[in-house]
Design an enzyme around this catalytic site. Structure first.
Site, PDB file in Angstrom:
ATOM      1  N   SER A  85       4.546  -2.278   3.918  1.00  0.00           N
ATOM      2  CA  SER A  85       4.389  -3.094   4.312  1.00  0.00           C
ATOM      3  C   SER A  85       4.483  -3.735   3.281  1.00  0.00           C
ATOM      4  O   SER A  85       3.892  -3.838   2.593  1.00  0.00           O
ATOM      5  CB  SER A  85       3.653  -3.531   5.240  1.00  0.00           C
ATOM      6  OG  SER A  85       3.328  -2.385   6.350  1.00  0.00           O
TER       7      SER A  85
ATOM      8  N   GLN B 101       0.931  -1.394  -0.001  1.00  0.00           N
ATOM      9  CA  GLN B 101       0.210  -0.315   0.444  1.00  0.00           C
ATOM     10  C   GLN B 101       1.028   1.506  -0.300  1.00  0.00           C
ATOM     11  O   GLN B 101       1.593   1.618   1.174  1.00  0.00           O
ATOM     12  CB  GLN B 101      -0.867   0.498   1.390  1.00  0.00           C
ATOM     13  CG  GLN B 101      -2.112   1.131   0.983  1.00  0.00           C
ATOM     14  CD  GLN B 101      -2.982   0.978   2.468  1.00  0.00           C
ATOM     15  OE1 GLN B 101      -2.727   1.788   3.797  1.00  0.00           O
ATOM     16  NE2 GLN B 101      -3.982   0.572   2.436  1.00  0.00           N
ATOM     17  N   GLY B 102       0.900   2.099  -1.086  1.00  0.00           N
ATOM     18  CA  GLY B 102       0.870   3.596  -1.031  1.00  0.00           C
ATOM     19  C   GLY B 102       0.667   4.735  -1.236  1.00  0.00           C
ATOM     20  O   GLY B 102       0.582   5.298  -1.477  1.00  0.00           O
TER      21      GLY B 102
ATOM     22  N   SER C 244       0.439   6.863   2.721  1.00  0.00           N
ATOM     23  CA  SER C 244       1.278   7.551   3.282  1.00  0.00           C
ATOM     24  C   SER C 244       2.583   8.185   2.530  1.00  0.00           C
ATOM     25  O   SER C 244       2.976   7.318   2.026  1.00  0.00           O
ATOM     26  CB  SER C 244       1.485   7.050   4.777  1.00  0.00           C
ATOM     27  OG  SER C 244       0.454   6.585   5.494  1.00  0.00           O
TER      28      SER C 244
ATOM     29  N   GLU D 107     -10.497  -1.627   7.058  1.00  0.00           N
ATOM     30  CA  GLU D 107      -9.826  -2.101   7.954  1.00  0.00           C
ATOM     31  C   GLU D 107     -10.241  -1.946   9.103  1.00  0.00           C
ATOM     32  O   GLU D 107      -9.299  -2.385   9.824  1.00  0.00           O
ATOM     33  CB  GLU D 107      -8.549  -1.314   7.555  1.00  0.00           C
ATOM     34  CG  GLU D 107      -7.577  -1.065   8.366  1.00  0.00           C
ATOM     35  CD  GLU D 107      -5.963  -0.747   7.801  1.00  0.00           C
ATOM     36  OE1 GLU D 107      -6.510   1.381   7.311  1.00  0.00           O
ATOM     37  OE2 GLU D 107      -4.791  -0.862   8.214  1.00  0.00           O
TER      38      GLU D 107
END
Lengths: 296, 377
Positions: B156, B121-122, B124, B239
């Site tokens: 991550s 996941q890109g 932040s 989430e």
């Protein structure tokens, strides 16, 4: 799994809330505060008619044949409304003590070293010999000390006393959260509602988090009836009510410290309820002991 | 209020239990935590087994109650975690399923479900944490291609991912929520540099990703250009829903282990410690009930859990930290020994009140969306 309220349960909750608003609104609360310490008999009979005391009795015995979840919902409403009187003791006496189910007899019981509403009750369960009045912290809960007392575990209905008391605490927790949020939206300082300040907003959010967590625990304990679930629910509900009422007082600022404000009544009642059914320590020990169960 | 399984749920639970009992003994040993390729292979292998047994898409197409049973039973049986499949199964996948075209769904979803491709996941960035909409990674359109430059943080599994769900700014002039676009970025594209970030627990659990003139086909865009914020909100509510449900089950197990350890070393005789563990027992019981409550509410409203998820997330993340603080109390001097698993768990628990929206952000969400308090800064 459908853990949410059924249509019937919602209807029961709403009807109870309306009934209490009609019979025990803000004015009645003030009158009870200024008047002598005795239960309002007309209100008590109205509760009896509505099935507040008898709802768990079988229909053949004049009840509604409902269960603990329904009882918990109506006691939550009683807690919200700050309804005074030995409600839990009378509910638990329904079917066993004449007149309790219909609200004609006001029943109290000896709980540990204390009795609530001794002078006003028609029937006392347990041995109240030598009871001495004390100057009660809660103006709407007269208390006597009983020298002989009896430990909580010797009482028949301690599990249900704890559960229904937790339901009342849940009602308090929800109510004080609403009161705090209302005040935070309306009260302006520094040119804006105080609820726009994070320090205040986060206090209110914390109240809601504790209330909703306690709600899940109390409702689940009503479904399972499991003694460990009940002890756990009590711990969560006590915390939600007491800390909620304190934070509500804080959010109200100076007004919260006055006799005129309703907030102190919620806190005082919540404190009284923490003494029922053996106190917090016993509940903590019950849940702790369960952690070792199965590893013995 | 009904906590019992429906016949359908009971059947699902029984079938899953039987399958887990049959398959778990044959699993290969868990790879060491710092061997990323081995972890990737292990996690994908588990997802592949789930797929073949018909459990691949439980997170997507099953009812919330069935999803909860899945999380409860796999945790109780000690099955592997979702691991490297987390973003694919719980963020990118659901987003593509909800917002992607038929072609995009056919390209990206089956490899996620079969356990063949890993997503990261890109979102932040160094200057966009809690305030995600402040993201600056820039994408400029050149014909059928976006050219992306910027950097992402806390990514991550970036070292072993095939794809990255990427949020980029496509219109710097627009109000900040309206100039963002969602892209699927192949991680082998030239111009990507991954730098592992070491956490305070000592391990490299996530990475910084630098993007230098990285070319992404326009066909990899999910949703419209500049509509990426709305597209992304679908995944964020996932989430905060049931993502931690399995962990609550795990925490309850840890708590019984703590009690047993305390009895073993005599700490149990201390009433203060006993009562502290009792309180935590009540806390995690309540959290499990809260999950069930939220799941039931989501089931009846047909949606994913909303603000109720914030209530749970907030309470759970603090409870988890208290659990490992209590563990330190039970361990005594051993709480300083990194070879005791609870010591490392105590360190990793520190991220819980920060990741996926800090506790302060969650308080704000609750104050505004549930209690109707005015927006404040």
């Amino acid at each position: 799994m459908r853990f949410g309220l059924t249509e019937d349960q919602r209807a029961l909750r709403d009807a109870t809330r309306r009934l209490l608003a009609r019979h025990f609104g803000g004015q009645a609360l003030r009158a009870a505060l200024d008047g002598p310490a005795r239960p309002d008999r007309a209100l008590w009979r109205a509760l009896g008619e509505a099935g507040f005391f008898s709802l768990r009795l079988p229909e053949a015995r004049g009840g509604a044949g409902l269960g603990l979840p329904e009882a918990v919902l109506v006691f939550e409403e009683a807690g919200r409304a700050l309804l005074p009187g030995p409600l839990v003791a009378t509910h638990l006496a329904a079917g066993a003590v004449a007149g309790a189910a219909t609200g004609e007899a006001v029943v109290t019981d000896v709980d540990g070293g204390l009795v609530e509403w001794l002078a006003a009750a028609d029937v006392v369960r347990g041995d109240a010999t030598g009871a001495v009045p004390l100057r009660s912290l809660d103006p709407l809960t007269p208390l006597h000390r009983v020298p002989s007392g009896r430990p909580a575990h010797e009482r028949r209905d301690v599990r249900l006393t704890v559960l229904l008391t937790a339901a009342e605490q849940l009602g308090t927790a929800g109510r004080v959260c609403e009161l705090a949020a209302q005040h935070a939206r309306a009260r302006e300082q520094f040119g804006r509602p105080v609820g726009a300040f994070q320090a205040v907003a986060h206090l209110c959010a914390g109240m809601l988090v504790r209330t909703e967590t306690a709600r899940a625990a109390v409702y689940a304990a009503a479904v399972t009836g499991d003694p460990v679930d009940v002890a756990a629910a009590r711990l969560l509900a006590d915390e939600a009510a007491v800390r909620g009422a304190r934070d509500c007082l804080q959010v109200h600022g100076g007004m919260g410290f006055t006799w005129e404000s309703e907030v102190h009544l919620h806190l005082k009642r919540a404190w009284v309820r923490t003494r029922r059914g053996g106190g917090v320590t016993e509940s903590e020990e019950v849940v702790a002991a369960d952690l070792l169960a199965g590893t013995a | 209020m009904d906590l019992s399984d429906t016949p359908e749920e009971e059947e699902f639970r029984a079938r899953l239990r039987a399958w887990l009992a049959a398959v778990l003994p044959g699993l290969p040993p868990k790879p060491p935590p710092d061997d990323w390729p081995a972890r990737r292979a292990y996690d994908l292998g588990w997802q592949h087994r789930l797929h073949d047994a018909g459990y691949a898409g439980v997170h997507w197409d099953a009812s919330p109650a069935i999803r909860l049973i899945f999380l409860e039973e796999t945790e109780k049986a000690g099955a592997p975690y979702v691991g490297a499949n987390f973003v694919g199964l719980l963020h990118a996948g659901p987003t593509i399923a909800a917002e992607g075209t038929a072609e995009q769904r056919a390209r990206w979803l089956p490899p996620i479900l079969r356990g063949e491709e890993v997503w990261c996941q890109g979102f932040s960035e160094p200057e966009a944490g809690s305030d995600l909409a402040a993201l600056r990674t820039r994408a400029r359109r050149e014909g059928d291609t976006y050219v992306v430059t910027g950097s992402k943080l806390w990514t991550s599994h970036a070292e072993v991912a095939d794809w990255c769900e990427l949020l980029v700014r496509t219109d710097p002039e627009a109000p900040r929520h309206r100039g963002i676009t969602w892209l699927a970025l192949p991680m082998d594209t030239p111009g990507i540099t991954v730098r592992p970030l070491r956490t305070l627990a000592g391990s490299a659990e996530f990475a910084e990703v630098f993007l230098d003139e990285v070319r992404v086909p326009v066909a990899n865009r999910v949703g419209d250009e500049n509509d990426g914020w709305r597209v992304t909100m679908v995944t964020l509510s996932f989430e905060r829903g049931t993502a931690f449900a399995g962990e609550v089950v795990a925490c309850r197990r840890v708590l019984t282990e703590l009690a047993a350890a305390a009895r073993g070393n005599g700490r149990w005789d201390d009433p203060a410690l006993r009562r502290r563990l009792g309180r935590l027992g009540a806390e995690f019981r309540a959290l499990w009930r809260l999950v069930q409550w939220n799941v039931s509410a989501a089931g009846t409203s047909g949606g994913v859990p909303g603000a109720g998820g914030s209530v749970f997330k907030l309470r759970y993340s603090h409870a988890r930290q208290e659990l490992y603080d209590a563990a330190a109390d039970v361990l005594g001097d051993d709480c300083l020994d990194l070879d005791r698993p609870w010591t490392l768990d105590r360190l990793s628990s520190l991220s819980y009140t920060i990741a996926a929206g800090t506790s302060q952000i969650q308080h704000g969400i609750i104050a505004e969306r549930i209690l109707g308090l005015p927006k404040g800064r």
